[in-house]
Structure formats: structure tokens, C-alpha cells
Design a protein around this motif. Structure first.
Motif, PDB file in Angstrom:
ATOM      1  N   MET A   1       0.844  -1.193   0.000  1.00 26.42           N
ATOM      2  CA  MET A   1       0.000   0.000   0.000  1.00 26.42           C
ATOM      3  C   MET A   1       0.882   1.246   0.000  1.00 26.42           C
ATOM      4  SD  MET A   1      -3.037   1.094   2.672  1.00 26.42           S
ATOM      5  CE  MET A   1      -1.892   1.321   4.028  1.00 26.42           C
ATOM      6  N   THR A   2       0.573   2.197  -0.864  1.00 21.93           N
ATOM      7  CA  THR A   2       1.348   3.428  -0.977  1.00 21.93           C
ATOM      8  C   THR A   2       1.115   4.320   0.230  1.00 21.93           C
ATOM      9  OG1 THR A   2       1.195   3.361  -3.378  1.00 21.93           O
ATOM     10  CG2 THR A   2       1.771   5.467  -2.383  1.00 21.93           C
ATOM     11  N   ASN A   3       2.198   4.791   0.824  1.00 24.71           N
ATOM     12  CA  ASN A   3       2.075   5.738   1.922  1.00 24.71           C
ATOM     13  C   ASN A   3       1.572   7.080   1.400  1.00 24.71           C
ATOM     14  OD1 ASN A   3       2.945   4.111   4.079  1.00 24.71           O
ATOM     15  ND2 ASN A   3       5.079   4.427   3.518  1.00 24.71           N
ATOM     16  N   LYS A   4       0.965   7.838   2.295  1.00 24.60           N
ATOM     17  CA  LYS A   4       0.465   9.173   1.948  1.00 24.60           C
ATOM     18  C   LYS A   4       0.963  10.142   3.014  1.00 24.60           C
ATOM     19  CE  LYS A   4      -3.629   7.118  -0.193  1.00 24.60           C
ATOM     20  NZ  LYS A   4      -3.246   5.729   0.126  1.00 24.60           N
ATOM     21  N   THR A   5       1.512  11.266   2.569  1.00 25.87           N
ATOM     22  CA  THR A   5       2.188  12.209   3.451  1.00 25.87           C
ATOM     23  C   THR A   5       1.644  13.611   3.229  1.00 25.87           C
ATOM     24  OG1 THR A   5       4.211  10.878   3.392  1.00 25.87           O
ATOM     25  CG2 THR A   5       4.439  13.188   4.061  1.00 25.87           C
ATOM     26  N   LEU A   6       1.383  14.322   4.333  1.00 27.31           N
ATOM     27  CA  LEU A   6       0.907  15.699   4.258  1.00 27.31           C
ATOM     28  C   LEU A   6       1.930  16.617   4.928  1.00 27.31           C
ATOM     29  CD1 LEU A   6      -1.217  17.912   3.725  1.00 27.31           C
ATOM     30  CD2 LEU A   6      -2.327  17.243   5.890  1.00 27.31           C
ATOM     31  N   ILE A   7       2.384  17.619   4.180  1.00 26.45           N
ATOM     32  CA  ILE A   7       3.286  18.653   4.689  1.00 26.45           C
ATOM     33  C   ILE A   7       2.490  19.949   4.776  1.00 26.45           C
ATOM     34  CG2 ILE A   7       5.441  19.928   4.312  1.00 26.45           C
ATOM     35  CD1 ILE A   7       6.207  17.585   2.340  1.00 26.45           C
ATOM     36  N   ILE A   8       2.479  20.582   5.957  1.00 23.35           N
ATOM     37  CA  ILE A   8       1.773  21.857   6.118  1.00 23.35           C
ATOM     38  C   ILE A   8       2.810  22.947   6.363  1.00 23.35           C
ATOM     39  CG2 ILE A   8       0.097  23.162   7.463  1.00 23.35           C
ATOM     40  CD1 ILE A   8      -1.318  20.572   8.141  1.00 23.35           C
ATOM     41  N   GLY A   9       2.880  23.910   5.436  1.00 26.58           N
ATOM     42  CA  GLY A   9       3.851  24.993   5.533  1.00 26.58           C
ATOM     43  C   GLY A   9       4.684  25.083   4.274  1.00 26.58           C
ATOM     44  N   ALA A  10       4.713  26.266   3.642  1.00 28.45           N
ATOM     45  CA  ALA A  10       5.389  26.404   2.351  1.00 28.45           C
ATOM     46  C   ALA A  10       6.364  27.577   2.347  1.00 28.45           C
ATOM     47  CB  ALA A  10       4.356  26.564   1.232  1.00 28.45           C
ATOM     48  N   GLY A  11       7.022  27.805   3.485  1.00 24.81           N
ATOM     49  CA  GLY A  11       8.099  28.788   3.533  1.00 24.81           C
ATOM     50  C   GLY A  11       9.411  28.156   3.130  1.00 24.81           C
ATOM     51  N   GLY A  12      10.521  28.734   3.598  1.00 20.71           N
ATOM     52  CA  GLY A  12      11.827  28.201   3.243  1.00 20.71           C
ATOM     53  C   GLY A  12      12.033  26.781   3.718  1.00 20.71           C
ATOM     54  N   VAL A  13      11.654  26.491   4.965  1.00 18.09           N
ATOM     55  CA  VAL A  13      11.807  25.131   5.501  1.00 18.09           C
ATOM     56  C   VAL A  13      10.856  24.177   4.793  1.00 18.09           C
ATOM     57  CG1 VAL A  13      11.696  23.690   7.559  1.00 18.09           C
ATOM     58  CG2 VAL A  13      12.587  26.013   7.730  1.00 18.09           C
ATOM     59  N   GLY A  14       9.627  24.627   4.555  1.00 19.16           N
ATOM     60  CA  GLY A  14       8.673  23.782   3.840  1.00 19.16           C
ATOM     61  C   GLY A  14       9.171  23.397   2.462  1.00 19.16           C
ATOM     62  N   ARG A  15       9.851  24.333   1.790  1.00 18.63           N
ATOM     63  CA  ARG A  15      10.429  24.028   0.478  1.00 18.63           C
ATOM     64  C   ARG A  15      11.453  22.890   0.598  1.00 18.63           C
ATOM     65  NH1 ARG A  15      11.493  28.783  -1.432  1.00 18.63           N
ATOM     66  NH2 ARG A  15      10.239  28.749  -3.345  1.00 18.63           N
ATOM     67  N   VAL A  16      12.321  22.964   1.616  1.00 19.02           N
ATOM     68  CA  VAL A  16      13.329  21.912   1.804  1.00 19.02           C
ATOM     69  C   VAL A  16      12.656  20.579   2.110  1.00 19.02           C
ATOM     70  CG1 VAL A  16      15.269  21.139   3.221  1.00 19.02           C
ATOM     71  CG2 VAL A  16      15.082  23.551   2.581  1.00 19.02           C
TER      72      VAL A  16
END
Length: 406
Positions: free
Chosen positions: A1-16
């Protein structure tokens, strides 16, 4: 089963974080990057598609709204949420994860918007909720806090029988060319630096005036720099988990230009966190100042130089005194080449990805709310070397001292 990941935040750290998760897509599976401003997410997704040939999804979410975060977790089917948003939003996102049944990770502990204070108490208070939901919440998976905590756990496991003294040393020798700018969120950065200092010694907390204690440390690959004592959140958890500890402190470098600008801004009230009236409009001075300063996410392309962050330990091994220095050196231009972000964002974002990777892989699974040093440091230390943050260990002369000025 494919894992699913959510990232919240799109600043400099979020970009990395988004770049590094995409580089480890075999672990993170279907990745969604979300923030209040979807256009920022779309821009990062386009960068990743162009650079890596990997597609990630994007979404809009108000991280101050638990119901919106819960809805997004369920919509994406996320197994884990990487909170790279503001520290003010930690509790909302944690509570959403507990309700929607997703593991949780952040890089900085909770702060109340109206109080210049940060502590783990309210996050630790969610422990029972995560235990009951059979979920892991990993707090402070950046560099400091984060990697520094892991360095401490590694030293405790492999290098010492007892650790008596820890000094965490953070040097950013990067030059972005601006007269004044902050390398991460200006509001968080300036609140942190202008606050009273605090360190732990012989079982109690000792408070100091802001920047009242200075030492000079010779940072490898950088040189001697003035380093000032601050209070930093990892101290709060380390004093609970490192056995035999007598003192723990945190130091960070600042140039004279930065300090002069900050003191001037503080003297005229621009670092205030309470509302003031301006022509009939209520504004918070530090939030207004934030709009005038360069966006940290835009500093990557123009920043040159290096960072050096590490820990100096003193203690006992096999009955003899020992002093060890563990550190990482990161190059701003190399970080930008890889992830289009400068090294301060890189050194926070890479450990966030590593912490999440270990949770998803089942190597760091422990139900409840935990700090980094509570887990086995070895797999994390291995990943640092693989993922772009190699570390060094130096055996130091136990009699070598460094200058502390009061």
C-alpha cells in the motif's frame, strides 16, 4: 500500500522538506504540500517537478482551523503530517492529527501569539490523546531542537557513562547582503533573540538579561565568533532525559550589525507583541515589521558562507573525564543548489524529513508525545550522513577552556 504524506507549511523550511520528501518518495509515497496560500505550494511543486521529475499534490488549508486540517488529513489519507507551519499552530495541528488518526511531527515547540514564551507543557499534555489513538507525535525534529537532541542521545549511548555539561553552539556565518534580515520567520526569530536568557544548572533554571552572557568559540570551517547565551526549547526536554546532567546551555552567534539593528528596533517598540493604535487601526508592531523585512524564503539565492551547529559535552567515561564536540557544517550555496533554499532552512528541513522517515519506516514508533532524545539515535545519525548533513566528532582536551564574558 502506498504511503500518503501531508506537509503543512510552504516557507523556506517547507520548500526543503518538500524537496527531500520527494527525493525519498519510495518512503513517503503520495505527497501533498499545503498552506494558507496555495500559490506558494504550487510554485514549490513546479520546482520539484522541473528539478526531480516528481509530481506532488498541493492544497489550501488554514492551519488555525482544526476542522480544516482534519478534513484535509482525511481527504489526502495522510499517514503522517509534517507540521512546518508557525509554532502558534502546533496545538491545532496536533489535535487534528489525533482526531484524524495521523502521526505528527514538528520542528519547534508551541508559542502563544500574545505571549513571548515557549514551552512544551501544552504539547506534552496531549500525550494521553496520542497514546489512546495509537499514534506517535515527534516534537522538535529540526536541527536545534532536533539534531542537537540526537547528538545528546548519541553521546549518552556511546561516548559517556555520565554527561555533566552540555553547551549547544549555533553559528550562522552566512552573508545575504542585506543590512538587516532574519534567516527564518522574523516574528519568531526576533521574539526569541530579544527574550531573557535562561540556562539550567544544578537542578534549577537561572535567568539572565537578554544577550548578557557571551563566549568566543572557534567554529570549524568558520573561525572564532562571539556567541551569546539564549534560552532554547531543547534544554527543557534534555534536562529531563540526560542522566547525571549538571548544566545545560545554548549559545548562538550574532554579528554586530544584527545586534545594533535589533536593539534599535527594540528601543523604539518595533518588537512589541501587543496591539497598538495606528490612525484608528490596531496593529502588532512586530507583525508590521515582518512585512518590511526580506522574506527568509527568498534569501537562498543570495546567501553565501556556512553554518556550524553542534554540542560540546563534558563528562565521565570509564572513570576518566572526557570532553567531546559533535557538529555539522552546512554550506549555504550547496543547500541552495540542492533545494533552492539557504542552509538555515536546509538544516531544519532535512531533519524534519528524517524524523518523519523513521516514523513511517517503523524505526521510531512509540505511541504518545515524545522528544527526539527519547529514541535510538543510531538510525537518525546514519540518515544525517546519507541525506546531506554529515557530522564530525572531535575529542577535546579536557583542560581546554573558552572565554565567557558577563
Amino acid at each position: 500500500m502506498t504511503n500518503k504524506t501531508l506537509i503543512i507549511g510552504a516557507g523556506g523550511v517547507g520548500r526543503v522538506v518538500a524537496h527531500k520528501c520527494a527525493m525519498n518518495k519510495d518512503v513517503f509515497g503520495r505527497i501533498t504540500l499545503a498552506s494558507r496560500t496555495k500559490a506558494k505550494c504550487d510554485k514549490i511543486a513546479a520546482e520539484i517537478a522541473k528539478k526531480l521529475g516528481i509530481q506532488i499534490n498541493t492544497a489550501e488549508v488554514n492551519a488555525d482551523s482544526k476542522s480544516e486540517v482534519v478534513s484535509l488529513i482525511k481527504k489526502t489519507g495522510a499517514r503522517i503530517v509534517l507540521n512546518i507551519a508557525l509554532p502558534y499552530q502546533d496545538l491545532t495541528i496536533m489535535d487534528a492529527c489525533a482526531e484524524a488518526k495521523a502521526d505528527y511531527l514538528d520542528t519547534a515547540n508551541y508559542e502563544h501569539p500574545a505571549t513571548a514564551k515557549f514551552e512544551y507543557r501544552l504539547q506534552w499534555g496531549r500525550d494521553a490523546n496520542f497514546k489512546a489513538a495509537h499514534l506517535t507525535a515527534l516534537l522538535g525534529s529540526g536541527f536545534d531542537p532536533g539534531v542537537t537532541n540526537v547528538f545528546c542521545a548519541y553521546a549518552q549511548k556511546h561516548l559517556f557513562d555520565e554527561i555533566h555539561y552540555i553547551d549547544i553552539l549555533d553559528c550562522n556565518a552566512g552573508d545575504h547582503g542585506y543590512a538587516f534580515a532574519t534567516n527564518f520567520n522574523p516574528e519568531i526569530n526576533l521574539r526569541e533573540v530579544s527574550a531573557k536568557g535562561r540556562y539550567w544548572e544544578e537542578g534549577k533554571w537561572i535567568e539572565t538579561d537578554p544577550l548578557a552572557i557571551k563566549m568566543i568559540w572557534n567554529y570549524p570551517k568558520i573561525g572564532a565568533r562571539d556567541s551569546y547565551l539564549l534560552y532554547h526549547e531543547e534544554l527543557e526536554s534534555l534536562v529531563k532525559h540526560i542522566k547525571g546532567l549538571k548544566r545545560a546551555r545554548f549559545f548562538m552567534t550574532f554579528g554586530e550589525s544584527y545586534l545594533t539593528h535589533m536593539k534599535c528596533l527594540q528601543n523604539v517598540g518595533m518588537l512589541g507583541i501587543k496591539e497598538v493604535d495606528y490612525n484608528g487601526v490596531q496593529i502588532v508592531p512586530i507583525q508590521f515589521l515582518k512585512t518590511l523585512l526580506p522574506d527568509p524564503a527568498t534569501l537562498g539565492e543570495r546567501t553565501k558562507g556556512k553554518t556550524n551547529i553542534g554540542c560540546v559535552f563534558e563528562g565521565i567515561k570509564n572513570g576518566a573525564k572526557r570532553k567531546i564536540y559533535i557538529y555539522n557544517v552546512c554550506d549555504h550555496e550547496a543547500a541552495y543548489k540542492e533545494t533552492l533554499s539557504q542552509a538555515v532552512s536546509y538544516t531544519t528541513g532535512v531533519p524534519a524529513m528524517i524524523g518523519a522517515k523513521l516514523i513511517v519506516e517503523g524505526k521510531w514508533q512509540n505511541y504518545g508525545v515524545h522528544n527526539m532524545e527519547e529514541f535510538d539515535p543510531d538510525p537518525f545519525m546514519d540518515e544525517l550522513n546519507k541525506q546531506g548533513l554529515p557530522w564530525q566528532i572531535v575529542e577535546m582536551d579536557i583542560n581546554e577552556t573558552y572565554e565567557v564574558k558577563r
